[in-house]
Write a protein that holds these residues in place. Structure first.
Motif, PDB file in Angstrom:
ATOM      1  N   SER B  82       0.824  -1.216   0.000  1.00 61.72           N
ATOM      2  CA  SER B  82       0.000   0.000   0.000  1.00 61.72           C
ATOM      3  C   SER B  82       0.851   1.256   0.000  1.00 61.72           C
ATOM      4  O   SER B  82       0.566   2.220  -0.712  1.00 61.72           O
ATOM      5  CB  SER B  82      -0.915   0.017   1.223  1.00 61.72           C
ATOM      6  N   ILE B  86       0.793   4.206  -2.752  1.00 60.16           N
ATOM      7  CA  ILE B  86       0.530   5.612  -2.436  1.00 60.16           C
ATOM      8  C   ILE B  86       1.730   6.477  -2.836  1.00 60.16           C
ATOM      9  O   ILE B  86       1.578   7.555  -3.401  1.00 60.16           O
ATOM     10  CB  ILE B  86       0.197   5.785  -0.936  1.00 60.16           C
ATOM     11  N   LEU B 221      -8.047   4.618   0.274  1.00 64.78           N
ATOM     12  CA  LEU B 221      -7.271   3.422  -0.029  1.00 64.78           C
ATOM     13  C   LEU B 221      -8.157   2.184  -0.134  1.00 64.78           C
ATOM     14  O   LEU B 221      -8.009   1.369  -1.044  1.00 64.78           O
ATOM     15  CB  LEU B 221      -6.205   3.218   1.056  1.00 64.78           C
TER      16      LEU B 221
END
Lengths: 454, 598
Positions: B82, B86, B221
């Motif tokens: 993740s 990002i 997210l």
């Protein structure tokens, strides 16, 4: 006479308006800068001093006419000039050394050579040991020294300065001025000519070999003369004060003959602002006008403007609008640089506040077209209110956007003071002033004036 | 588009960075003719149609099943995935923002159109980009995983780029004129101007907006890592999908583990990345005098005092930049020489003709595609229009209710904190920690609790909007209350103002500009949050309520593109209209009447 380094030929600047006419900022002007002289460009605000400077450096292209650098059009020439800015224009995130090196970097100079030259010039302007400092750590005077160092490091043929000392305090300015003069006279710097824009008459007379005085509406050259006083110049000498007085006379006198009107290739009419509908309101506050009149009265009703300015420690940009305003309202007459108070002026200066307002009201309605029109429009409307836009659009025909806003601002301040009308800022409308009962009147008016003066 | 929870911490710098947080002001003040609106709308429709067309054409390959493991041991790897996602999306946003802002600021002709496009794009919620982006990416990249990954990254990018572009653009537009003239007179090349003037000048704004953007990325997210699109089920291994899966199966321990990891990462990012960045960007502050309040960062100290790093730089970037400067200077000289020889540049007319031809061709294509997109709306039935209208009204009310609720509690609390330094010292860090948790991650917990006590999605959605956006208002109100000059407060005490009079004449007008800034940001955030807030899967069931956000989410999930298009248009229209009709006048009022000082 040596060949000119920079020669402006019939340069002018104007802004096209959506309507048929256009706003002329500078009328066609010829001006040359020759080696070996310091030229000072003087003029009241709005005479296009800075605009002219930017055209001469090639930063801004003239609307018509051409600027030549050694007889080649400046746009395609590699003009070696520098500017020292009023606000210093240093990069706050670069150190003193990096600021000075930046122009050399732009020219692709070797790092070692770049550093050597920068340190040398920092030494010359007295900034030894400040290389690693950031501009925000320095005082105003020191910052302007960095500005000078950055301008001189490229060894410019012509050094331009746009009011370089006006953001500094008096002593610092004096100090820097004399150091600059010393560098120039001892030929420590290879600069061929210096061109300085200023609104400080004494500064011009102190420094310059030649003084060019600009008039406004639109900007044009009123006079261009040599100063042959020997250096160092003494402010108290008669020749010096006479020259200062002379420049005040030139600045306060109406033009004997207006500058020639430019012709346009497209056939659009160019109108001279002085022949136009609205006169230009000087940006003076009513409180300032009263103060000036009282001062003149203290000087027995008549005195040199130059001496008045001296008394007030005012520069011309501060004083001239007030003089113009007093003249416009018929409180003051100006002849040959002498200001003389009129009978209404005397009454105004001596009057108590309500009487002052009354006199101001009468004079304003009589002499100022815009105020007269606003009053009539407000009275004529059934809801007693007129939008600001209405007058904005009319003024816009004649003035640049910026000037239009300033004109309106001045009109509002005068109108409020004279209680001719009030202005509702949230609705942007002119409205009728609220009439008050007499007891509270005094209290109210004194408060209003306090706000205007604030 | 995302102006969602972030830590508006370090209040002491809030005042000085108002230029950056108010980047939107510039846009609100801008007005453009109705015609231009139509053009933008047409371009938007055209783009949508093109993407959907391509996407539908390419869709239809089978996907491998990725099973999201709920064991805590899987978490570090997921978190890593993740963070990389990002990070890449953020870098992409940064490059795009700088390029876009630069073009918009310096190309006079394109400027109004480009800014209008930004204004509209940022009012479109993330999920509306989803089908197009995802299907196109999956089809573009032959390796399946790469395609989905790229899709997720682009999605996060669409959520974080717009405010950064705005910030860079408005910084460029506000550079003092004399500095620009200095770069002109000293012959700076465009490169040198960018490095020595434009980027430094914009740095502080970019840093603050980066923080906001990354916070927004965390917020969305979950939506970006796991979603259904028509009959297809996309999932990527990551922290967002972990949380989503845990919520789906009602696994309380899983949710707790996921939340803990997320908060830990956010706190670590703050210490390792943002604090050093803020401390470093302090030198780009454009101020005359040195301020004594500074953010300090040990990591920055380490970096700046590292000899190794300095020597690496000396042998890499320094020679590189030197050669660039030398080459640029040589090029400039050659150009001048040519100019002096050739005189007036030729061939200007040909480029003008070319431009016109190009313009006609582009507008033709745009018109055609926009028309086609409108055709796409044909299968939408009357009842569905009615549904969308209903949904729009519901979401509108919900957004405003959440704003009102947020204002109701934040104004008194914020003013109290702002007026009492001692209270501020305790309350501020607490509020910062609370604000740092992405509301979406908390959402499942709240929803499960709500369902248990008998509440539904209606309350839940307002709660999420509130959670996500109240911080903007709170931190702005605190800053506003701190900015009220103490002599004004003293006057109120001196004349024994009643409480009501105090609030009416001193406090509310004093905080007004700050309050408006907070409300604008919160309102935009709440609209965007509605796509998650009104439609959420928890414990194997989909909870939803009537609303535009729910309709967008549902349309995405079931692959009903016409409905998605219509709902998106309606939402963009509502957001842009509210900005124009409500926020812009209020902003103007704040800028004129309620501005303190000068």
């Amino acid at each position: 006479m040596p060949a000119a380094i920079i020669r402006a030929e019939r340069v002018e600047k104007y802004y096209a308006q959506p309507s048929e006419n256009r706003i002329q900022v500078i009328s066609p002007t010829d001006l040359s800068i020759v080696p070996g002289e310091i030229v000072a460009l003087l003029g009241p605000s709005g005479s296009g001093k800075s605009t002219l400077l930017r055209m001469l450096t090639g930063l801004s292209a003239p609307s018509a006419g051409q600027v030549y650098w050694h007889e080649k059009p400046i746009a395609s020439a590699d003009a070696n000039v520098s500017i020292v800015f009023q606000s210093f224009a240093l990069f706050p995130w670069l150190t003193v050394l990096e600021n000075v090196e930046a122009p050399l970097k732009a020219r692709g100079m070797e790092p070692a050579e770049r550093r050597r030259r920068s340190i040398k010039i920092l030494d010359t302007v007295g900034l030894d040991g400040f290389q690693a400092a950031y501009p925000k750590e320095l005082s105003g005077g020191m910052r302007q020294r960095v500005g000078f160092a950055r301008a001189l490091v490229v060894e410019p043929e012509v050094l331009f300065m746009d009011e370089p000392f006006s953001a500094l305090d008096v002593l610092t300015a004096e100090n820097l001025r004399s150091e600059l003069l010393e560098l120039w006279q001892k030929k420590t710097i290879p600069t061929q000519a210096i061109f300085i824009v200023t609104h400080n008459i004494e500064e011009a007379v102190l420094l310059a070999d030649r003084i060019v005085v600009l008039g406004r509406n639109p900007g044009h050259i009123r006079t261009d003369f040599k100063v042959s006083l020997p250096h160092p110049r003494d402010r108290k000498a008669t020749a010096f004060t006479q020259l200062v007085d002379y420049i005040y006379k030139v600045l306060t006198q109406p033009d004997a003959k207006p500058p020639a009107l430019p012709t346009t290739p497209t056939g659009k009419p160019v109108r001279d602002q002085r022949q136009m509908h609205y006169q230009m309101l000087p940006h003076a506050r009513p409180g300032g006008i009263a103060g000036l009149l009282e001062l003149v009265l203290d000087h027995h009703g008549k005195d040199d403007i130059y001496r008045l300015a001296d008394d007030l420690a005012f520069e011309i940009d501060d004083l001239l609008p007030i003089v113009d305003a007093a003249q416009l309202l018929g409180f003051l007459t100006v002849n040959e640089g002498d200001a003389a108070i009129t009978s209404t002026g005397t009454e105004y200066a001596n009057g108590e506040i309500l009487r002052q307002k009354e006199l101001f009201r009468t004079a304003a309605v009589e002499n100022v077209l815009l105020l007269r029109q606003i009053v009539r429009a407000v009275e004529a409307k059934s809801d007693k209110s007129v939008p600001e836009d209405f007058f904005h659009d009319m003024l816009d025909e004649q003035f640049s956007e910026e000037e239009t806003l300033r004109q309106l601002e001045t009109a509002i301040s005068w109108g409020r003071y004279a209680e001719l009308f009030d202005f509702d800022a949230s609705r942007r409308r002119f409205i009728q002033p609220e009439k008050l009962v007499h007891e509270t009147d005094v209290e109210h008016t004194s408060r209003t004036e306090g706000e205007i003066d604030a | 588009m995302i102006r969602l929870p972030h830590r508006f911490n370090r209040l002491q710098t809030l005042g000085s960075q108002s230029r950056e947080t108010l980047a939107r002001t510039q846009v609100l003040e801008r007005s453009w003719p109705f015609f231009l609106d139509l053009c933008i709308a047409a371009i938007g429709l055209a783009c949508f149609y093109a993407v959907v067309r391509i996407a539908m054409f390419w869709a239809g390959t089978a996907e491998p099943d990725i099973v999201i493991s709920l064991r805590p041991r899987a978490l570090p790897l997921y978190a890593f995935y993740s963070v990389v996602r990002i990070g890449l999306a953020y870098l992409l946003s940064l490059v795009f923002a700088v390029g876009y802002g630069y073009l918009a600021a310096y190309n006079k002709r394109a400027e109004p159109i480009m800014i209008a496009i930004l204004d509209i794009l940022q009012s479109i919620p993330v999920l509306s980009f989803l089908p197009g982006v995802m299907l196109a990416m999956v089809a573009l990249f032959p390796t399946r995983q790469l395609g989905v990954e790229m899709g997720a990254i682009v999605l996060i990018f669409t959520g974080s780029v717009w405010n950064m572009a705005f910030s860079f653009y408005s910084s460029l537009k506000s550079i003092p004129k004399e500095l620009v003239e200095a770069t002109g007179i000293y012959r700076f090349s465009a490169f040198q101007r960018l490095v020595q003037l434009e980027l430094p000048y914009a740095a502080i704004g970019l840093v603050w907006n980066s923080i906001m953007s990354v916070a927004g990325a965390w917020f969305f997210l979950m939506a970006c890592e796991m979603f259904h699109l028509g009959s297809r089920d996309f999932r990527l291994p990551g922290l967002g999908s972990y949380l989503q899966t845990a919520a789906d199966s009602g696994n309380g321990a899983g949710i707790a583990w996921g939340l803990g990891t997320m908060v830990a990462i956010i706190v670590a990012t703050d210490q390792i990345v943002w604090r050093p960045l803020i401390a470093w960007s302090d030198k780009f502050k454009f101020e005359a005098v040195e301020s004594n309040k500074r953010v300090s960062s040990p990591i920055l100290h380490l970096l700046t005092h590292s000899n190794a790093l300095a020597s690496v730089l000396r042998h890499t970037t320094t020679p590189l930049s030197e050669s660039i400067y030398a080459r640029l200077a040589a090029r400039r000289e050659r150009k001048l020489m040519r100019l002096a020889e050739a005189g007036a540049p030729a061939g200007r007319r040909r480029t003008a003709v070319l431009q016109i031809v190009l313009l006609v061709a582009v507008s033709g294509v745009v018109l055609f595609a926009a028309f086609q997109a409108v055709q796409l709306l044909r299968p939408v039935q009357g009842s569905e229009y009615l549904q969308i209208a209903k949904g729009a009204l519901a979401t509108f009310l919900r957004v405003n209710l959440s704003l009102a609720l947020a204002a109701a509690w934040t104004i008194p609390v914020g003013v109290a904190i702002g007026f009492h330094p001692r209270l501020a010292r305790i309350a501020q860090p607490l509020a910062q920690i609370a604000a740092s948790v992405p509301a979406t991650a908390l959402f499942p917990v709240i929803l499960i609790a709500l369902v248990q006590i008998g509440g539904g999605m209606g309350i839940g959605s307002i709660a999420l909007m509130l959670l996500g956006t109240q911080w903007y208002i709170l931190f702005n109100v605190i800053a506003g209350a701190m900015a009220i000059p103490s002599d004004l407060k003293e006057v109120a005490t001196l004349f024994h103002f009643t409480t009501i009079q105090r609030w009416k004449t001193v406090i509310l007008p004093g905080i007004f500009p700050f309050l408006i800034t907070g409300m604008v940001t919160a309102s935009g955030g709440a609209w965007n949050a509605s796509i998650i807030a009104e439609y959420f899967r928890v414990k194997n069931q989909t909870l939803q309520t009537v609303g535009l956000g729910a309709q967008i989410s549902a349309a995405t999930e079931s692959g009903k593109f016409p409905l998605l298009l219509l709902a998106t248009i309606v939402m963009a229209l509502m957001v842009v209209t509210t900005n124009r009709l409500v926020w812009r006048p209020l902003f103007r009022l704040a800028e004129t009447r309620y501005k303190l000082g000068n």
